[in-house]
Scaffold this motif. Structure first.
Motif, PDB file in Angstrom:
ATOM      1  N   CYS A   1    -103.016  40.954  56.915  1.00  0.00           N
ATOM      2  CA  CYS A   1    -101.950  41.878  57.335  1.00  0.00           C
ATOM      3  C   CYS A   1    -101.808  43.051  56.365  1.00  0.00           C
ATOM      4  CB  CYS A   1    -100.622  41.132  57.437  1.00  0.00           C
ATOM      5  SG  CYS A   1    -100.620  39.811  58.665  1.00  0.00           S
TER       6      CYS A   1
ATOM      7  N   PHE B   1     -97.027  38.979  59.527  1.00  0.00           N
ATOM      8  CA  PHE B   1     -97.821  38.988  60.757  1.00  0.00           C
ATOM      9  C   PHE B   1     -97.166  39.869  61.815  1.00  0.00           C
ATOM     10  CE2 PHE B   1     -99.343  37.259  64.782  1.00  0.00           C
ATOM     11  CZ  PHE B   1    -100.697  37.178  64.545  1.00  0.00           C
TER      12      PHE B   1
ATOM     13  N   THR C   1    -102.821  35.457  54.850  1.00  0.00           N
ATOM     14  CA  THR C   1    -101.985  36.235  55.761  1.00  0.00           C
ATOM     15  C   THR C   1    -101.657  37.588  55.162  1.00  0.00           C
ATOM     16  OG1 THR C   1    -100.998  34.179  56.597  1.00  0.00           O
ATOM     17  CG2 THR C   1     -99.843  36.237  57.097  1.00  0.00           C
TER      18      THR C   1
END
Length: 602
Positions: free
Chosen positions: A211, A570, A207
């Motif tokens: 991101c 996110f 993640t």
């Protein structure tokens, strides 16, 4: 044989003659329609199998026997794929064929023929031998063919798995979630790490990469293998550009164009003025991105010539850091990051990294205008580009001065003014969502931490690799605030009147960021009681602004805290698009108003 039987046989033969000879155009046409309808699905299926094969061969430690079987399977798969290409070419109208559209297919066929000839004529007398250079080359070529097959098939048939909706927000959300899911699995592969990592750490790191944040619960250089670091680099490259951008570019490279629905989505994502220019803008973005990253890697390669690395290692770390800096990812595969003695005082490599961070954070639209110099921008850049450039310069200067003043004793203890200027300037630049650090953030004072939080919260330009609420949002908010104080009905910046829709979006982004900050920090103060509140707050804003800076607590954060930060990262990545889409203007226009009321505030 009776006459009746002979008659039936003759009738059957006549039917065959009718179908094969007399009606051949009809059945060929029907067959062609069936192939055109089913071929893309079968091609996509083969592409998925190719990806699975790559994951199996590269992600697991295989015995020689398993490797031989896998390579044989890959060769069969590649052969089937080449047959599909031949079938597709056979039914094309050669007079109308654009050979540029089939260059990749023809190149793939050439590779397959070479693989078969190489295996038959050069390796037929040899059993598999890992030390045999012939076999090593053979395996590499087969694997390359699998990569080409998977990329081409997925790009050619992206309408089945990507462009399933005309909503760009759903497209962005779906693509990011899919990449995070796949990346988590890839980082869990045995060959991706030197030691087992938990699913949560793999998810958190993936993640962070997608991101383009830079937070990691472990040391990248020590835990991830070369293959793991390559996976990580691909993830933050995809995160920086977007899977829609990359796959569409591949499609544009191997095809004449894209479908109208795809054009509409690309136009929305690229902020193009019209559909006809969106594909050209996308090509320009990709070319500029890879060109800048290549130039950055070249200069980093020159700067790091005295680190005692082999040529291959030097090339890889240069490319890794160049991509990481341009995408504002902040990942480093050096054991101490850029805080090591070889980097903390080096103006050459540090200057290259800072330039890459700044260029990546300016926004695709800004440097597209600077490079392309279109007729409408010969004398002036657009308002958005001017705001991005001016705000970037102001924030870098103010940030450098602020970080120095708020921790003057710490900076004055440095060996020289050159070192002090370099480290304060680098810290100011990297707070703009980059994540690299040449000093230990945990050693800085609370005042410096607050200054860095402000810079991380603001972030970079819209439609860039940077995060934060964006410099344009802050500019519009201050302009709106000043206009309200002056009692003006409209907001003016320069010789431009700002649209009400842009002001509403800026307010929505600001209010949602405040709400998310309060809720998330509240949860983190409950779950992370073993950590200092100021460190937890810094970690949160680093995640929200996708900055990636840390005061050294990432590995100590609880499972719940990592999930919260992953959600925040996110949201920081796709927040602007999502907020505008989900909380934007109500398109319904009511012709009535309720009675007005006055409420005391303040």
């Amino acid at each position: 044989m009776s006459d009746k039987t002979k008659f039936k046989i003759l009738k059957f033969l006549l039917k065959i003659h009718q179908a094969v000879i007399l009606d051949h155009k009809e059945w060929r046409y029907q067959l062609q329609k069936l192939i055109e309808k089913r071929l893309p699905i079968f091609e996509l299926f083969l592409g998925v199998l190719a990806i699975i094969s790559l994951i199996y061969t590269q992600g697991f430690q295989l015995s020689e026997e398993d490797l031989v079987q896998s390579i044989r399977y890959d060769r069969y798969l590649a052969t089937i794929y080449s047959i599909l290409i031949l079938v597709k070419l056979y039914y094309m109208k050669w007079s109308e064929m654009d050979w540029r559209e089939y260059v990749v297919d023809l190149f793939f066929l050439a590779i397959i023929f070479f693989i078969l000839a190489y295996r038959v004529f050069f390796l037929h007398e040899y059993d598999f031998d890992a030390d045999n250079k012939g076999w090593t080359a053979y395996i590499v070529i087969v694997q390359v063919s699998m990569i080409i097959a998977s990329l081409v098939s997925l790009s050619n048939n992206r309408s089945y798995w990507m462009f399933f909706t005309a909503n760009s927000t759903v497209m962005i959300l779906g693509s990011l979630v899919s990449i995070i899911f796949i990346g988590t699995i890839l980082l869990k592969l045995p060959e991706a790490s030197t030691q087992p990592i938990t699913w949560l750490d793999a998810f958190f790191t993936t993640t962070s990469a997608v991101c383009v944040t830079g937070l990691a619960p472990f040391n990248i250089s020590e835990v991830l293998t070369f293959k793991g670091q390559v996976i990580l680099m691909i993830l933050f490259q995809i995160g920086g550009l977007g899977i829609v951008t990359l796959t569409t570019f591949i499609a544009l490279t191997i095809q004449k164009g894209v479908k109208t629905k795809e054009e509409v989505i690309i136009q929305d994502i690229m902020e193009a003025d019209n559909i006809s220019t969106s594909s050209r803008i996308l090509r320009g973005i990709i070319i500029i991105t890879f060109t800048v990253e290549a130039i950055g890697a070249f200069f980093l390669y020159l700067a790091w010539g005295d680190l005692g690395l082999s040529t291959f290692e030097r090339v890889f770390v240069s490319v890794f850091h160049s991509v990481s800096a341009f995408c504002n990812a902040g990942f480093s595969n050096f054991p101490e990051g850029l805080q090591g003695a070889d980097f903390a005082k080096d103006w050459f490599s540090g200057g290259v990294v800072m330039l890459l961070i700044i260029i990546g954070g300016l926004g695709f639209r800004t440097y597209r205008e600077i490079v392309s110099r279109k007729k409408q921008y010969r004398r002036h850049l657009s308002l958005q580009s001017r705001i991005s450039l001016q705000a970037t310069i102001v924030l870098i200067i103010v940030g450098t001065a602020g970080i120095f003043v708020t921790d003057i004793d710490y900076w004055m203890s440095k060996d020289s003014w050159s070192e002090t200027l370099f480290q304060t300037l680098f810290t100011s630049v990297t707070c703009r969502t980059a994540g690299f650090s040449v000093v230990e953030i945990g050693d800085l004072s609370s005042a410096s931490v607050m200054m860095m939080i402000l810079l991380m919260y603001i972030g970079g330009a819209p439609n860039s690799t940077a995060g934060g609420i964006k410099v344009t949002t802050v500019t519009l908010l201050f302009s709106y605030f000043w206009a309200q104080i002056k009692g003006r009905d409209h907001v003016h910046i320069g010789w431009n009147t700002i649209q009400d829709a842009s002001l509403r979006r800026a307010v929505i982004v600001f209010m949602m960021s405040i709400l998310m900050s309060f809720v998330s920090i509240f949860i983190l103060t409950i779950t992370e009681t073993h950590l200092k509140p100021e460190d937890v707050t810094f970690e949160f804003f680093s995640a929200l602004g996708t900055a990636g800076l840390s005061r050294g607590i990432t590995a100590d954060i609880s499972a719940v805290g990592k999930i919260v930060l992953a959600i925040v990262m996110f949201s920081g990545k796709i927040g602007l698009f999502t907020l505008i889409s989900l909380l934007g203007e109500d398109e319904k226009s009511f012709e009535y108003r309720y009675p007005e009321s006055s409420i005391l505030v303040g």
